[in-house]
Scaffold this active site. Structure first.
Site, mmCIF file in Angstrom:
data_model
loop_
_atom_site.group_PDB
_atom_site.id
_atom_site.type_symbol
_atom_site.label_atom_id
_atom_site.label_comp_id
_atom_site.label_asym_id
_atom_site.label_seq_id
_atom_site.Cartn_x
_atom_site.Cartn_y
_atom_site.Cartn_z
ATOM 1 N N GLU A 60 -2.832 -10.781 2.278
ATOM 2 C CA GLU A 60 -3.494 -10.671 3.386
ATOM 3 C C GLU A 60 -3.098 -12.067 4.127
ATOM 4 O O GLU A 60 -3.860 -13.086 3.649
ATOM 5 C CB GLU A 60 -4.981 -10.201 3.652
ATOM 6 C CG GLU A 60 -5.220 -10.432 5.026
ATOM 7 C CD GLU A 60 -6.628 -9.543 5.326
ATOM 8 O OE1 GLU A 60 -7.451 -9.003 4.355
ATOM 9 O OE2 GLU A 60 -7.587 -10.836 5.911
ATOM 10 N N LYS A 243 -16.394 -5.836 1.922
ATOM 11 C CA LYS A 243 -15.047 -6.007 1.795
ATOM 12 C C LYS A 243 -14.277 -7.334 2.005
ATOM 13 O O LYS A 243 -13.065 -7.241 1.421
ATOM 14 C CB LYS A 243 -14.134 -5.146 3.469
ATOM 15 C CG LYS A 243 -12.397 -5.034 3.483
ATOM 16 C CD LYS A 243 -12.135 -6.492 4.035
ATOM 17 C CE LYS A 243 -10.112 -6.127 3.553
ATOM 18 N NZ LYS A 243 -9.227 -7.315 4.672
ATOM 19 N N ASP A 259 -8.327 -4.274 -13.464
ATOM 20 C CA ASP A 259 -8.641 -2.763 -12.711
ATOM 21 C C ASP A 259 -9.382 -3.368 -11.565
ATOM 22 O O ASP A 259 -10.349 -2.740 -11.533
ATOM 23 C CB ASP A 259 -9.207 -1.684 -13.596
ATOM 24 C CG ASP A 259 -8.778 -0.327 -12.932
ATOM 25 O OD1 ASP A 259 -9.175 -0.378 -12.340
ATOM 26 O OD2 ASP A 259 -9.272 0.664 -13.166
ATOM 27 N N HIS A 385 -7.329 -17.182 11.783
ATOM 28 C CA HIS A 385 -5.977 -16.111 11.613
ATOM 29 C C HIS A 385 -4.891 -16.143 12.082
ATOM 30 O O HIS A 385 -4.136 -15.602 11.725
ATOM 31 C CB HIS A 385 -6.695 -14.334 11.947
ATOM 32 C CG HIS A 385 -7.354 -13.592 10.597
ATOM 33 N ND1 HIS A 385 -7.778 -14.231 10.146
ATOM 34 C CD2 HIS A 385 -6.368 -12.296 10.950
ATOM 35 C CE1 HIS A 385 -8.041 -12.913 8.793
ATOM 36 N NE2 HIS A 385 -7.429 -12.157 8.753
HETATM 37 C C1 MEV Z 1 -11.357 -9.153 7.038
HETATM 38 O O1 MEV Z 1 -9.940 -8.996 5.827
HETATM 39 C C2 MEV Z 1 -12.735 -9.627 5.886
HETATM 40 C C3 MEV Z 1 -14.213 -10.140 7.530
HETATM 41 O O2 MEV Z 1 -13.779 -8.822 7.850
HETATM 42 C C4 MEV Z 1 -14.899 -10.074 6.573
HETATM 43 C C5 MEV Z 1 -16.391 -9.970 7.252
HETATM 44 O O3 MEV Z 1 -15.636 -9.606 8.296
HETATM 45 O O4 MEV Z 1 -17.349 -10.809 6.379
HETATM 46 C C6 MEV Z 1 -13.740 -11.197 8.195
#
Ligand code: MEV
Length: 428
Positions: A60, A243, A259, A385
């Site tokens: 990413e 995430k 892992d 991004h």
């Molecule tokens: C993107 O890969 C991760 C985010 O969505 C995490 C978040 O929203 O805290 C930017």
């Protein structure tokens, strides 16, 4: 980076090439190829007073840049401080058809020493001070398959992730537990909710460090605390918040041959330990008179190893550990004599071994989260991004070499990062 980690030229070449097809064939079944990911370096990390370069394998865009920027910010507060528990894994044995559960529980707990002896299946672990340490019994009185007893073996896995040690021990003690309980053993397997094996990282950064032309640092840290409160209270937001933490954590786990599915599973179960899925972090503002700072903490189960499995068999993973300063001396140096056993490596590296890795990983997760929350609480994440995303779109459209940057820049200027537009620009 090679100089920093004292990599030889052969090792630096291995970083570029990774595994050969023969090696891939030995790692899994039905191999048809190798699937490479970029390996980047998370920079600027100061953890417990020591500088680190962090190897990260990730697809990413922005993850590595963002975590490096957050680590730089953390330095304004003296970097990250970390800690961890002993590396104790849980192996579960399911007992069914137990007629008198109260009596069975008493019998099992009274036979603790005998069970621990029987579970002592890895002499090398025991020699290093690890091995089976405890026995617990839990009752599940009301499952869809009726009542059952669950025995937990607590096993200190030292520098190994420990799945093999835990599974072997669980299988070894099952017949004894059947005898003691009068029941029938079902599953014998480790739990990935390794809540006895946790790592944490903390950081405190002055609000002024967040000041810039567009934002007052005090507003930014308040925004970050509010973002955390949102993810604490709301599972929909918590999933995205966590995430983002795993963007960093998984990248280090992948790079070091660990892992990552196991760590993810454990962390998500831990995040829901009070019945609601919540943020894994805590961020809040601390005030002392006019001085304000942002305090952050991440704690989570962290079953990682620096010996065994892909951590040693994958050449890039071995080098990633070396870059982190966690590889045993000579372990990756060609011509260093015969290969040492895992026990010897473990004995030598214990003081800074798997526990140290777990603490570094926690610091990376906290930094990655800080980067995301700072962006979300201010400009939003899309601005940063887009430049990197535009490069991927340019490559997907067929751009090569210098064309990539030219097409990407034009896409960003136009504010339209689309494949068709990238193709048109390329044709022009
Ligand atoms: C993107 O890969 C991760 C985010 O969505 C995490 C978040 O929203 O805290 C930017």
């Amino acid at each position: 980076m090679s100089k920093w980690a004292a990599l030889t030229s052969e090792e630096t070449a291995v970083l570029a090439e990774s595994i050969g097809s023969e090696q891939a064939d030995m790692m899994i079944e039905n191999v048809v190829g190798r699937y490479a990911l970029p390996l980047g370096i998370g920079a600027n990390f100061l953890i417990d007073g020591r500088d680190y370069l962090i190897p990260m394998a990730v697809e990413e865009p922005s993850v590595v840049a963002a975590v490096s920027a957050a680590a730089l910010l953390a330095r304004e507060g003296g970097g990250f401080s970390t800690g961890s528990t002993d590396p104790v894994m849980i192996a579960q044995i399911q007992l069914l058809d137990v007629v008198d559960s109260a009596k069975a529980m008493r019998m099992i707990l009274a036979s603790r020493e005998e069970i621990l002896d029987c579970a002592d299946t890895s002499p090398s672990l025991t020699r290093l001070g690890g091995g089976p340490k405890g026995v617990e019994v839990r009752q599940l009185p009301d499952t869809p398959a009726g009542p059952m007893l669950i025995v937990h073996l607590l096993i200190d896995c030292r520098d190994a992730m420990g799945a093999n040690a835990a599974n072997t021990a669980a299988e070894a003690v099952a017949p004894l537990l059947e005898q003691l309980s009068g029941g029938r053993a079902g599953l014998r397997i480790l739990s990935n909710l390794s809540d006895r094996r946790r790592a944490w990282a903390e950081v405190e950064i002055p609000a002024a460090a967040f000041d810039n032309d567009a934002y007052d640092g005090k507003d930014v840290v308040r925004g970050i605390a509010e973002a955390n409160a949102f993810a604490f209270a709301d599972s929909y937001r918590a999933a995205t918040h966590n995430k983002g933490i795993f963007n960093g954590i998984d990248a280090v786990l992948l790079a070091t041959g660990n892992d990552w599915r196991a760590v993810e599973a454990g962390a998500h179960a831990w995040a829901a330990r009070d019945g609601q899925y919540r943020a894994l972090t805590d961020w809040h503002v601390r005030a002392c008179g006019k001085f304000e700072s942002l305090f952050g903490r991440l704690e989570l189960p962290m079953a990682v190893g620096i010996v065994g499995g892909a951590t040693q068999s994958h050449p890039s993973a071995r080098l990633a550990l070396k870059i982190l300063g966690l590889a045993a001396k000579n372990e990756t140096e060609p011509g260093a004599g015969s290969r040492r056993s895992d026990e010897e490596v473990s004995a030598e590296t214990w003081h800074q071994g798997a526990r140290r890795l777990s603490e570094i990983v926690a610091a990376v997760g906290l930094a990655q989260n800080l980067a995301a929350l700072r962006a979300l609480a201010t400009t939003g994440i899309q601005k940063g991004h887009m430049r990197l995303h535009a490069r991927q779109v340019a490559v997907a459209a067929g751009a090569e070499g210098e064309e990539v940057e030219l097409v990407a820049r034009q896409l960003v200027t136009e504010g339209k990062i689309r494949l068709e537009r990238a193709r048109e620009l390329l044709q022009k």
